[in-house]
Structures are given as structure tokens and as C-alpha cells.
Design a protein around this motif. Structure first.
Motif, PDB file in Angstrom:
ATOM      1  N   VAL A  49       0.901  -1.508  -0.303  1.00 41.17           N
ATOM      2  CA  VAL A  49       0.161   0.085   0.627  1.00 41.17           C
ATOM      3  C   VAL A  49       0.843   1.196   0.049  1.00 41.17           C
ATOM      4  CG1 VAL A  49      -1.815  -1.333   0.979  1.00 41.17           C
ATOM      5  CG2 VAL A  49       0.023   0.359   2.705  1.00 41.17           C
ATOM      6  N   SER A  50       2.170   1.453  -0.263  1.00 44.23           N
ATOM      7  CA  SER A  50       3.012   2.447  -0.412  1.00 44.23           C
ATOM      8  C   SER A  50       2.793   2.834  -1.878  1.00 44.23           C
ATOM      9  CB  SER A  50       4.413   1.815  -0.989  1.00 44.23           C
ATOM     10  OG  SER A  50       4.418   1.408   0.651  1.00 44.23           O
ATOM     11  N   TYR A  51       1.846   3.509  -2.054  1.00 36.32           N
ATOM     12  CA  TYR A  51       1.179   4.714  -2.756  1.00 36.32           C
ATOM     13  C   TYR A  51       1.875   5.796  -3.420  1.00 36.32           C
ATOM     14  CZ  TYR A  51      -2.733   1.576  -2.813  1.00 36.32           C
ATOM     15  OH  TYR A  51      -3.891   0.255  -2.560  1.00 36.32           O
ATOM     16  N   TYR A  52       2.726   6.414  -2.028  1.00 34.10           N
ATOM     17  CA  TYR A  52       3.488   7.719  -2.373  1.00 34.10           C
ATOM     18  C   TYR A  52       4.792   7.147  -3.586  1.00 34.10           C
ATOM     19  CZ  TYR A  52       6.882   4.929   0.862  1.00 34.10           C
ATOM     20  OH  TYR A  52       8.232   4.350   1.421  1.00 34.10           O
ATOM     21  N   LYS A  53       4.992   6.122  -2.965  1.00 38.40           N
ATOM     22  CA  LYS A  53       6.188   5.958  -3.914  1.00 38.40           C
ATOM     23  C   LYS A  53       5.977   5.835  -5.819  1.00 38.40           C
ATOM     24  CE  LYS A  53       8.352   2.133  -1.480  1.00 38.40           C
ATOM     25  NZ  LYS A  53       9.256   0.465  -1.144  1.00 38.40           N
ATOM     26  N   THR A  54       4.943   5.583  -6.020  1.00 37.46           N
ATOM     27  CA  THR A  54       4.404   5.908  -7.253  1.00 37.46           C
ATOM     28  C   THR A  54       4.480   7.394  -7.677  1.00 37.46           C
ATOM     29  OG1 THR A  54       2.703   3.834  -7.357  1.00 37.46           O
ATOM     30  CG2 THR A  54       2.244   5.550  -9.379  1.00 37.46           C
ATOM     31  N   THR A  55       3.653   8.056  -6.183  1.00 39.40           N
ATOM     32  CA  THR A  55       3.059   9.013  -6.894  1.00 39.40           C
ATOM     33  C   THR A  55       5.142  10.216  -7.113  1.00 39.40           C
ATOM     34  OG1 THR A  55       3.145   9.199  -4.456  1.00 39.40           O
ATOM     35  CG2 THR A  55       1.230   9.204  -5.774  1.00 39.40           C
ATOM     36  N   THR A  56       5.327   9.172  -6.337  1.00 39.37           N
ATOM     37  CA  THR A  56       7.576   9.993  -6.022  1.00 39.37           C
ATOM     38  C   THR A  56       7.879  10.067  -7.216  1.00 39.37           C
ATOM     39  OG1 THR A  56       7.401  10.009  -3.694  1.00 39.37           O
ATOM     40  CG2 THR A  56       9.000  10.061  -4.904  1.00 39.37           C
ATOM     41  N   GLN A  57       7.769   8.982  -8.398  1.00 40.63           N
ATOM     42  CA  GLN A  57       8.544   8.191  -9.277  1.00 40.63           C
ATOM     43  C   GLN A  57       7.509   8.988 -10.845  1.00 40.63           C
ATOM     44  OE1 GLN A  57      10.932   6.304  -9.567  1.00 40.63           O
ATOM     45  NE2 GLN A  57      10.822   7.785 -12.167  1.00 40.63           N
ATOM     46  N   PHE A  58       6.212   9.938 -10.472  1.00 42.12           N
ATOM     47  CA  PHE A  58       5.784   9.969 -10.838  1.00 42.12           C
ATOM     48  C   PHE A  58       6.324  11.768 -11.566  1.00 42.12           C
ATOM     49  CE2 PHE A  58       2.521  13.280 -12.261  1.00 42.12           C
ATOM     50  CZ  PHE A  58       2.273  13.423 -13.874  1.00 42.12           C
ATOM     51  N   VAL A  59       6.552  12.312  -9.695  1.00 38.48           N
ATOM     52  CA  VAL A  59       6.920  13.716  -9.381  1.00 38.48           C
ATOM     53  C   VAL A  59       8.293  13.538 -10.329  1.00 38.48           C
ATOM     54  CG1 VAL A  59       7.364  15.623  -8.352  1.00 38.48           C
ATOM     55  CG2 VAL A  59       5.212  14.189  -8.079  1.00 38.48           C
ATOM     56  N   ASN A  60       9.234  12.643 -10.551  1.00 47.37           N
ATOM     57  CA  ASN A  60      10.576  13.591  -9.660  1.00 47.37           C
ATOM     58  C   ASN A  60      10.361  12.731 -12.001  1.00 47.37           C
ATOM     59  OD1 ASN A  60      11.979  13.117  -7.607  1.00 47.37           O
ATOM     60  ND2 ASN A  60      11.689  10.903  -7.804  1.00 47.37           N
ATOM     61  N   ASP A  61      10.060  12.014 -13.000  1.00 47.20           N
ATOM     62  CA  ASP A  61       9.855  11.746 -13.432  1.00 47.20           C
ATOM     63  C   ASP A  61       9.389  13.383 -14.405  1.00 47.20           C
ATOM     64  OD1 ASP A  61      10.519   9.549 -14.043  1.00 47.20           O
ATOM     65  OD2 ASP A  61       8.332   8.775 -14.790  1.00 47.20           O
ATOM     66  N   VAL A  62       8.131  14.071 -14.340  1.00 43.60           N
ATOM     67  CA  VAL A  62       7.965  15.594 -14.082  1.00 43.60           C
ATOM     68  C   VAL A  62       8.693  16.400 -14.432  1.00 43.60           C
ATOM     69  CG1 VAL A  62       6.484  16.575 -14.027  1.00 43.60           C
ATOM     70  CG2 VAL A  62       5.676  14.747 -14.302  1.00 43.60           C
ATOM     71  N   LEU A  63       9.376  15.957 -13.026  1.00 45.31           N
ATOM     72  CA  LEU A  63      10.521  16.943 -13.233  1.00 45.31           C
ATOM     73  C   LEU A  63      12.143  17.474 -13.593  1.00 45.31           C
ATOM     74  CD1 LEU A  63      10.550  17.363  -9.020  1.00 45.31           C
ATOM     75  CD2 LEU A  63       9.586  19.153 -10.854  1.00 45.31           C
ATOM     76  N   ALA A  64      12.221  15.796 -14.380  1.00 45.66           N
ATOM     77  CA  ALA A  64      13.112  15.441 -14.989  1.00 45.66           C
ATOM     78  C   ALA A  64      13.215  15.665 -16.424  1.00 45.66           C
ATOM     79  CB  ALA A  64      13.298  13.818 -15.188  1.00 45.66           C
ATOM     80  N   GLY A  65      11.702  16.151 -17.257  1.00 45.63           N
ATOM     81  CA  GLY A  65      12.071  16.497 -18.508  1.00 45.63           C
ATOM     82  C   GLY A  65      10.720  16.746 -18.592  1.00 45.63           C
ATOM     83  N   TYR A  66       9.711  15.771 -18.544  1.00 45.27           N
ATOM     84  CA  TYR A  66       8.282  15.248 -19.361  1.00 45.27           C
ATOM     85  C   TYR A  66       7.465  15.955 -19.898  1.00 45.27           C
ATOM     86  CZ  TYR A  66       4.356  13.037 -19.837  1.00 45.27           C
ATOM     87  OH  TYR A  66       2.791  12.503 -20.609  1.00 45.27           O
TER      88      TYR A  66
END
Length: 144
Positions: free
Chosen positions: A45-62
Motif C-alpha cells: 500500500v505504499s502509493y507514495y512510491k508511485t506518486t514520487t516516481q511520477f513527480v520525479n519524471d515530470v521534474l526530470a523533463g517530461y
């Protein structure tokens, strides 16, 4: 809610016991141990891992190839989503605003990667109404 169950239980025990404040120095260690015991169920139930990965991807240049710039990203949420926003904001250094979000101060060492208190204090803001006791689970970061 499982992510905050150990912190909530520890806080209830602390509030109910006479001289409960005595547990303050070791409360994060007790919460870490309780989460370690339940680590296999908490991982599911560690959904924060998914949201953290999404934000990192967006900040990296998505979206940069399409002319979009998301370098000024904010993460928001309410209640349980606010708790996830707080964790995500602290882990990615994106600013997060939560309304009645569950806190991450007490259980910050149990997340993967662990969250520094300074990042909670500088990158997250949690608005908690006066009578919302559920949102106080997990501890509150101070706003710098």
C-alpha cells in the motif's frame, strides 16, 4: 491508512497514558520497529512510491520536447491524499500543500527513501482545521 497505523497507535497510547510525554524521544524508533514488523503488508500500500516516481519524471523533463515546462510543480491533496502529497513533496523537493493531510513527521524514517525533517519543514504545508484530530496522526512539521 496502513502507512500511518503505527504512528496513530503510538500517539493514542501516548495521549492515554499518564506521563505519556516520556515516550517522545523514542517514539520515532518505536514506530520504525512497528513498521518494520509489518513491512511486507505496508509495501503493498505504499502509493507514495508511485506518486514520487511520477513527480520525479515530470521534474526530470517530461513534456519538454512538446514545449511544456513543469519545473514549477506543486503537489496537493486532501486527507489521505494530503498525506501522500506531503511524503511526495518531501522526497522530491516539490512543494506540497495538504488539507487535513496525515503527517509524516513521526514515521519519516520508515519511508523509502527516508525523509529528512528539514525537507518536511521547508517543502510541505498542511492546513489542519482546529477540530480535525485524524489529520494530526503522524505528527506535524513546522512551517519555515
Amino acid at each position: 491508512m496502513r502507512l500511518w497505523s503505527a504512528a496513530g497507535l503510538a500517539q493514542v497510547v501516548k495521549w492515554v497514558m499518564p506521563y505519556g510525554w516520556i515516550w517522545d524521544p523514542i517514539l520515532p524508533d518505536l514506530i520504525y520497529f512497528a513498521n518494520w514488523v509489518e513491512s511486507s503488508t505496508i509495501a503493498s500500500v505504499s502509493y507514495y512510491k508511485t506518486t514520487t516516481q511520477f513527480v520525479n519524471d515530470v521534474l526530470a523533463g517530461y513534456g519538454k520536447n512538446d514545449g511544456y515546462d513543469f519545473s514549477n510543480l506543486r503537489v496537493t491533496g486532501a486527507s489521505l491524499g494530503g498525506g501522500l502529497a506531503i511524503i511526495t513533496g518531501a522526497q522530491t523537493q516539490a512543494f506540497a500543500v495538504a488539507i487535513s493531510g496525515l503527517g509524516a513527521t513521526l514515521s519519516r524514517e520508515t519511508f523509502d527513501p527516508p525523509i529528512e525533517l528539514e525537507k518536511l519543514n521547508s517543502h510541505t504545508f498542511n492546513f489542519i482545521p482546529e477540530r480535525d484530530y485524524i489529520a494530526r496522526i503522524g505528527g506535524r512539521a513546522s512551517f519555515l
